[in-house]
Design an enzyme around this catalytic site. Structure first.
Site, mmCIF file in Angstrom:
data_model
loop_
_atom_site.group_PDB
_atom_site.id
_atom_site.type_symbol
_atom_site.label_atom_id
_atom_site.label_comp_id
_atom_site.label_asym_id
_atom_site.label_seq_id
_atom_site.Cartn_x
_atom_site.Cartn_y
_atom_site.Cartn_z
ATOM 1 C CG ASN A 148 -12.346 2.944 -7.655
ATOM 2 O OD1 ASN A 148 -12.357 2.032 -7.769
ATOM 3 N ND2 ASN A 148 -12.613 4.015 -8.682
ATOM 4 C CB VAL A 149 -8.601 2.382 -2.031
ATOM 5 C CG1 VAL A 149 -9.428 1.059 -1.709
ATOM 6 C CG2 VAL A 149 -7.495 1.852 -3.196
ATOM 7 C CG ASP A 150 -8.851 6.280 -7.202
ATOM 8 O OD1 ASP A 150 -9.595 7.076 -6.873
ATOM 9 O OD2 ASP A 150 -8.901 5.284 -8.263
ATOM 10 C CG HIS A 205 -14.228 -1.639 -1.402
ATOM 11 N ND1 HIS A 205 -14.378 -2.365 -2.752
ATOM 12 C CD2 HIS A 205 -15.374 -2.262 -0.945
ATOM 13 C CE1 HIS A 205 -15.344 -2.949 -2.825
ATOM 14 N NE2 HIS A 205 -16.090 -3.030 -1.638
ATOM 15 N N GLY A 220 -17.629 1.729 -14.552
ATOM 16 C CA GLY A 220 -16.435 0.993 -14.689
ATOM 17 C C GLY A 220 -16.139 -0.137 -13.513
ATOM 18 C CB THR A 221 -17.924 -1.710 -10.933
ATOM 19 O OG1 THR A 221 -17.921 -2.746 -10.131
ATOM 20 C CG2 THR A 221 -19.286 -1.204 -11.448
ATOM 21 C CB SER A 222 -15.862 -6.626 -12.839
ATOM 22 O OG SER A 222 -15.705 -6.670 -11.731
ATOM 23 C CE1 TYR A 271 -3.884 -1.925 -0.440
ATOM 24 C CE2 TYR A 271 -3.174 -3.275 1.062
ATOM 25 C CZ TYR A 271 -3.908 -3.285 0.352
ATOM 26 O OH TYR A 271 -4.994 -4.101 -0.094
HETATM 27 N N1 APR Z 1 -13.596 3.052 -18.533
HETATM 28 C C1 APR Z 1 -14.798 2.276 -17.693
HETATM 29 N N2 APR Z 1 -14.360 1.212 -17.464
HETATM 30 C C2 APR Z 1 -13.313 0.454 -17.664
HETATM 31 C C3 APR Z 1 -12.309 0.789 -18.268
HETATM 32 C C4 APR Z 1 -12.359 2.320 -18.757
HETATM 33 N N3 APR Z 1 -11.371 3.118 -19.393
HETATM 34 N N4 APR Z 1 -11.309 0.080 -18.428
HETATM 35 C C5 APR Z 1 -11.840 -1.114 -17.855
HETATM 36 N N5 APR Z 1 -12.956 -0.786 -17.461
HETATM 37 C C6 APR Z 1 -14.002 -1.782 -16.801
HETATM 38 C C7 APR Z 1 -13.737 -3.227 -17.008
HETATM 39 O O1 APR Z 1 -14.630 -3.655 -18.183
HETATM 40 C C8 APR Z 1 -14.439 -4.013 -15.812
HETATM 41 O O2 APR Z 1 -15.782 -4.182 -15.853
HETATM 42 O O3 APR Z 1 -13.738 -1.629 -15.218
HETATM 43 C C9 APR Z 1 -14.055 -2.802 -14.571
HETATM 44 C C10 APR Z 1 -13.166 -3.144 -13.701
HETATM 45 O O4 APR Z 1 -13.419 -4.275 -13.048
HETATM 46 P P1 APR Z 1 -12.633 -4.572 -11.658
HETATM 47 O O5 APR Z 1 -11.209 -5.086 -11.985
HETATM 48 O O6 APR Z 1 -13.348 -6.077 -11.022
HETATM 49 O O7 APR Z 1 -12.696 -3.505 -10.557
HETATM 50 P P2 APR Z 1 -13.988 -3.414 -9.496
HETATM 51 O O8 APR Z 1 -15.192 -3.754 -10.162
HETATM 52 O O9 APR Z 1 -13.967 -2.083 -9.214
HETATM 53 O O10 APR Z 1 -13.630 -4.428 -8.421
HETATM 54 C C11 APR Z 1 -14.303 -4.397 -7.037
HETATM 55 O O11 APR Z 1 -12.660 -5.796 -6.012
HETATM 56 O O12 APR Z 1 -10.817 -6.499 -5.315
HETATM 57 C C12 APR Z 1 -11.638 -5.603 -5.419
HETATM 58 O O13 APR Z 1 -11.576 -3.985 -3.426
HETATM 59 C C13 APR Z 1 -11.411 -4.108 -4.949
HETATM 60 O O14 APR Z 1 -12.894 -2.387 -4.996
HETATM 61 C C14 APR Z 1 -12.454 -3.454 -5.868
HETATM 62 C C15 APR Z 1 -13.594 -4.557 -5.975
#
Ligand code: APR
Length: 234
Positions: A88-90, A105, A178-180, A53
């Site tokens: 996001n932690v940023d 988070h 932007g989240t999976s 970190y």
């Molecule tokens: N713009 C928008 N979305 C994007 C971009 C972009 N330029 N690039 C990638 N992505 C999308 C991907 O398609 C994906 O759906 O961002 C998402 C990232 O997914 P993850 O990496 O799983 O991130 P997140 O969903 O924020 O993860 C959740 O998991 O481990 C943890 O605590 C950590 O907060 C985090 C949590």
């Protein structure tokens, strides 16, 4: 003013140079997630956690800046009561100028006392024995207590989840960016939107979502620009 609630994930910061977690080449491809982001990992190897970190903080401070998506959400504050819930932690939403940001988070730029978790310190901090962005197992707060990253590790509870649900329930418009949508409970937030709430999901590789969600299959910077046009033309 209508309430516009944003739920952001790693994708919104990708174009700023922050790695996402689960995309190919993402953070969890590079580091074993259970070693650096779980309660068990922290118990097993606290020096590694401090190093991991501390390195992320330095990178964030030196090379990462808010992008047009973060800034676009600030612009929307002219027309909407904007509330951001981020996984996001940023601190890019804050650095862009967003007024209301809730971190589900935790926050990379904060550490907290291991004995008194309510004692939270923003880095850099004069009160700690280490004055910069680096912390170690030997870092002490003013009470002589060790500190840990102010991060919610896997296996820990998510204390900000209930306030986040409260915000989603009040939303007139909900925007997911932007989240999976695989990490719970954050992924469940969508389900708390009231009937009739307009819901948008901006992601170039979107997860599958119910049909009432308007998917904008674009990167965050382009998707937020589209969203702004759309909302202003309504
Ligand atoms: N713009 C928008 N979305 C994007 C971009 C972009 N330029 N690039 C990638 N992505 C999308 C991907 O398609 C994906 O759906 O961002 C998402 C990232 O997914 P993850 O990496 O799983 O991130 P997140 O969903 O924020 O993860 C959740 O998991 O481990 C943890 O605590 C950590 O907060 C985090 C949590």
């Amino acid at each position: 003013m209508k309430k516009l609630v944003v739920s952001s994930g790693a994708g919104i910061s990708a174009e700023s140079g922050m790695m996402t977690y689960r995309d190919a080449g993402g953070l969890w491809d590079t580091y074993p997630v259970m070693e650096v982001a779980s309660a068990e990992g922290f118990a097993a190897n606290p020096p590694l956690i401090h190093e991991f970190y501390s390195n992320m903080r330095k990178k964030m401070q030196d090379t990462v800046h808010p992008n047009a998506a973060h800034l676009g959400l600030v612009d929307l504050e002219k027309d909407f009561d904007v509330r951001i819930i981020t996984q996001n932690v940023d601190d890019l939403h804050e650095r862009a100028g967003s007024k209301h940001v809730l971190h589900l988070h935790g926050e990379l730029m904060k550490v907290r006392s291991m004995r008194h978790p309510e004692r939270i310190y923003q880095l850099p901090c004069d009160q700690l024995t280490d004055k910069g962005l680096t912390t170690t197992v030997d870092t002490r707060d003013p009470y002589g207590d060790p500190v840990r990253p102010h991060i919610v590790f896997f296996g820990e509870s998510v204390p900000e989840f209930e306030p986040a649900v409260g915000l989603v329930q009040q939303a007139d418009i909900l925007v997911v960016i932007g989240t999976s949508l695989v990490v719970y409970p954050a992924a469940a937030l969508l389900q708390y939107a009231r009937r009739g709430t307009e819901v948008y999901y901006i992601d170039p590789n979107p997860a599958s979502v119910p049909s009432w969600v308007h998917v904008i299959p674009k990167k965050a910077t382009e998707g937020v620009a589209d969203l702004i046009k759309l909302l202003r033309n309504q």
